[in-house]
Write a protein that holds these residues in place. Structure first.
Motif, mmCIF file in Angstrom:
data_model
loop_
_atom_site.group_PDB
_atom_site.id
_atom_site.type_symbol
_atom_site.label_atom_id
_atom_site.label_comp_id
_atom_site.label_asym_id
_atom_site.label_seq_id
_atom_site.Cartn_x
_atom_site.Cartn_y
_atom_site.Cartn_z
ATOM 1 N N PHE A 281 0.810 -1.208 0.000
ATOM 2 C CA PHE A 281 0.000 0.000 0.000
ATOM 3 C C PHE A 281 0.849 1.267 0.000
ATOM 4 O O PHE A 281 1.889 1.341 0.636
ATOM 5 N N GLY B 75 -3.318 4.581 0.508
ATOM 6 C CA GLY B 75 -4.081 3.344 0.419
ATOM 7 C C GLY B 75 -4.214 2.827 -0.994
ATOM 8 O O GLY B 75 -5.122 2.064 -1.301
ATOM 9 N N GLN C 241 -6.076 -11.270 -8.302
ATOM 10 C CA GLN C 241 -6.038 -10.730 -6.939
ATOM 11 C C GLN C 241 -4.800 -11.216 -6.207
ATOM 12 O O GLN C 241 -4.153 -10.459 -5.471
ATOM 13 N N GLN D 265 -1.578 -9.128 -4.132
ATOM 14 C CA GLN D 265 -1.341 -9.235 -2.705
ATOM 15 C C GLN D 265 0.013 -9.859 -2.364
ATOM 16 O O GLN D 265 0.562 -9.605 -1.299
ATOM 17 N N GLY E 18 -8.142 -7.470 -10.171
ATOM 18 C CA GLY E 18 -8.909 -8.587 -9.654
ATOM 19 C C GLY E 18 -10.401 -8.329 -9.630
ATOM 20 O O GLY E 18 -11.170 -9.121 -9.111
ATOM 21 N N ALA F 163 -7.219 2.696 2.507
ATOM 22 C CA ALA F 163 -7.891 2.104 1.341
ATOM 23 C C ALA F 163 -9.339 1.779 1.680
ATOM 24 O O ALA F 163 -10.250 1.989 0.877
ATOM 25 N N MET G 284 -11.528 -3.087 -0.899
ATOM 26 C CA MET G 284 -11.176 -3.713 -2.172
ATOM 27 C C MET G 284 -11.928 -5.010 -2.404
ATOM 28 O O MET G 284 -11.695 -5.998 -1.699
ATOM 29 N N GLY G 285 -12.784 -5.005 -3.398
ATOM 30 C CA GLY G 285 -13.616 -6.164 -3.708
ATOM 31 C C GLY G 285 -12.848 -7.461 -3.899
ATOM 32 O O GLY G 285 -13.230 -8.497 -3.346
ATOM 33 N N PRO G 286 -11.766 -7.461 -4.691
ATOM 34 C CA PRO G 286 -11.039 -8.714 -4.900
ATOM 35 C C PRO G 286 -10.513 -9.314 -3.592
ATOM 36 O O PRO G 286 -10.543 -10.539 -3.413
ATOM 37 N N ASP G 287 -10.028 -8.470 -2.674
ATOM 38 C CA ASP G 287 -9.549 -8.989 -1.386
ATOM 39 C C ASP G 287 -10.701 -9.617 -0.618
ATOM 40 O O ASP G 287 -10.538 -10.641 0.063
ATOM 41 N N ARG H 299 -13.290 -11.160 -1.811
ATOM 42 C CA ARG H 299 -13.618 -12.481 -2.344
ATOM 43 C C ARG H 299 -12.724 -13.550 -1.726
ATOM 44 O O ARG H 299 -13.160 -14.661 -1.431
ATOM 45 N N PHE I 92 -4.866 -7.178 3.879
ATOM 46 C CA PHE I 92 -6.097 -7.076 3.104
ATOM 47 C C PHE I 92 -6.618 -5.648 3.148
ATOM 48 O O PHE I 92 -6.625 -5.023 4.198
ATOM 49 N N GLY I 93 -7.085 -5.142 2.014
ATOM 50 C CA GLY I 93 -7.582 -3.772 1.972
ATOM 51 C C GLY I 93 -9.083 -3.724 2.204
ATOM 52 O O GLY I 93 -9.800 -3.027 1.487
#
Lengths: 246, 235
Positions: free
Chosen positions: A16, A20, A123, A127, A158, B28, B79-82, B84, B130-131
């Protein structure tokens, strides 16, 4: 010394930033635009059509080997916009995944499952520091048993959504503006209208008229749910229909 | 987790003792779409804005509120992907618990396991936090419960909470309106009013999502039509 910015690595790997944000993901989006290609996808009442530019930079290149349109299974197609090498590795993995799915579960991988798989893989790259995000936006198309024609778009962050129409690449925003106007009242396009909307959107946004060998067109139709890449003759027919219509 | 090349943690202490990556993750979350949850006397409601990037997006293909078990639901900001990834892990944790104990997983246990995963990603090598912040709503033998889980992996039980862009206004609004003896229906109305406070544009059944769980212990997401009914009552 304040280490508020994460040691300056926030631009190099997917950690990040102070605001963010994930700079590597944002740069991946820029890489998609840098490819210089624009792609469009349109979903009709009983068909889905995707169109992309076919730029062959060198006359000595074998044109047939230049493509962004890939069949994943007989029934699912994938249009990859962005870095071709990243696209090929994604397609390879997607083909493997779809084949395994068919073997394990005994039925064809549905469109949204494939799209979700691609998005979840993307995704992971956002990460984990050891892999960079792929510089590809994928449009996945197919006919779903329950829901009919389906078009999904997956991006380097993602995210994935189902779309009535969408675009990716250099002129993405202009194309989306054009398509929003066309699809405003939820029209139910026939197959011909779907293909012609897609092609004319691309022509309008790039402000040029294409020849059949300058674009690639892929379709799936409910009456014959296999993914097909149109031949230059078929593309010509549609181009003629568009110019006669205007 | 993470490749051997990156077997060092990316989230490290700053000289002032802060874990800045977690703070950035919270930033975020704070720029994500507003979501909220309210615990009523006889149930829990969670809700979120569902603003999509274009009218071309098929809103029926997107569901932000997810069911983790028949009696536990979750919503996120960030963040949507995180999100999931966490949902998928939660499904598996819930299933493993059930296989071992032949009982549905209690809300607190599931929350604890999700939080543990989120904490792992703040300490393991080669990964970022995770965001997302999560609001977990459930109803089990301990009654209705609402938990918020943050990117750091810390979690708290709340009577009502909000996250995302409009968090401060939403929380102020909720503090004024919350009562301990609220019924589930009242909670749904209050959550709609809270979302409306910071909503840009016209609120409708298609640009918000609401999930509820009542004494029947069945978590479900309301259909756009049902949301429209509640909206009409609120007018």
């Amino acid at each position: 010394m304040s280490r508020g910015s994460g040691g300056g690595y926030d631009r190099h790997i997917t950690i990040f930033s102070p605001e963010g944000r994930l700079f590597q993901v944002e740069y991946a989006f820029k890489a998609v635009k840098a490819s210089g290609i624009t792609s469009i996808g349109v979903r009709g009442k009983d068909s889905v059509c995707v169109v992309t530019q076919k730029k062959v930079p060198d006359k000595l290149l074998d044109q047939t080997s230049v493509t962004h349109l890939f069949p994943i299974t007989k029934y699912l197609g994938l249009l990859a916009t962005g870095m071709t090498a990243d696209a090929r590795t994604l397609v390879q993995q997607a083909r493997n995944e779809a084949a395994e799915f068919r073997f394990k579960y005994g039925y064809e991988m549905p469109v949204d499952v494939l799209a979700k798989w691609i998005a979840d893989k993307s995704q992971v790259y956002t990460q984990h520091a050891y892999m960079r995000p792929l510089g590809v936006v994928s449009m996945v198309l197919g006919i779903d048993d329950e829901y009919g024609p389906r078009l999904y778009k997956c991006d380097p962050a993602g995210h994935f959504f189902g779309h009535k129409a969408t675009s990716a690449g250099l002129k993405e925003q202009e194309a989306i503006n054009f398509l929003e106007k066309k699809m405003k009242n939820d029209p139910a396009f026939t197959y011909e209208e779907t293909v012609q909307t897609a092609i004319s959107a691309l022509q309008s946004v790039l402000q040029e008229d294409f020849k059949a060998n300058e674009i690639e067109v892929g379709v799936v139709r409910q009456e014959n749910p296999v993914f097909r890449v149109l031949s230059t003759e078929e593309i010509d027919e549609h181009l003629t229909a568009i110019s006669e219509r205007d | 987790m993470g490749d051997s090349q990156y077997s060092f943690s990316l989230t490290t202490f700053s000289p002032s003792g802060k874990l800045v990556q977690i703070e950035h993750a919270l930033t975020a979350v704070g720029s994500g779409q507003t979501s909220l949850g309210i615990k009523a006397a006889n149930g829990v409601v969670i809700a979120t804005e569902k603003k999509l990037p274009s009218i071309l997006v098929d809103e029926s293909s997107v569901q932000k509120i997810q069911t983790l078990t028949p009696n536990i639901g979750v919503v996120y900001s960030g963040m949507g992907p995180d999100f999931r990834v966490l949902v998928r892990k939660s499904w598996k944790q819930a299933e493993q618990y059930h296989r071992l104990y032949k009982e549905p997983i209690p809300v607190t246990q599931l929350v604890r396991e999700i939080a543990a995963v989120m904490q792992e990603f703040t300490q393991s090598g080669g990964v970022r936090p995770f965001g997302v912040s999560l609001l977990v709503a459930g109803f089990d033998d301990n009654g209705p419960q609402l938990y918020q889980v943050d990117p750091s992996g810390s979690y708290f039980s709340w009577k009502a909470s909000a996250m995302g862009k409009n968090v401060s206004n939403a929380k102020t609004f909720l503090e004024k309106r919350y009562t301990d003896d609220m019924e589930l229906d009242d909670a749904v109305h209050t959550s709609i009013l809270t979302l409306k406070e910071g909503f840009e544009g016209q609120i409708s059944g298609k640009n918000i999502e609401i999930g509820i769980i009542g004494a029947d212990k069945q978590f479900r997401v309301l259909t756009p039509a049902e949301i429209e009914d509640y909206l009409a009552e609120v007018e």
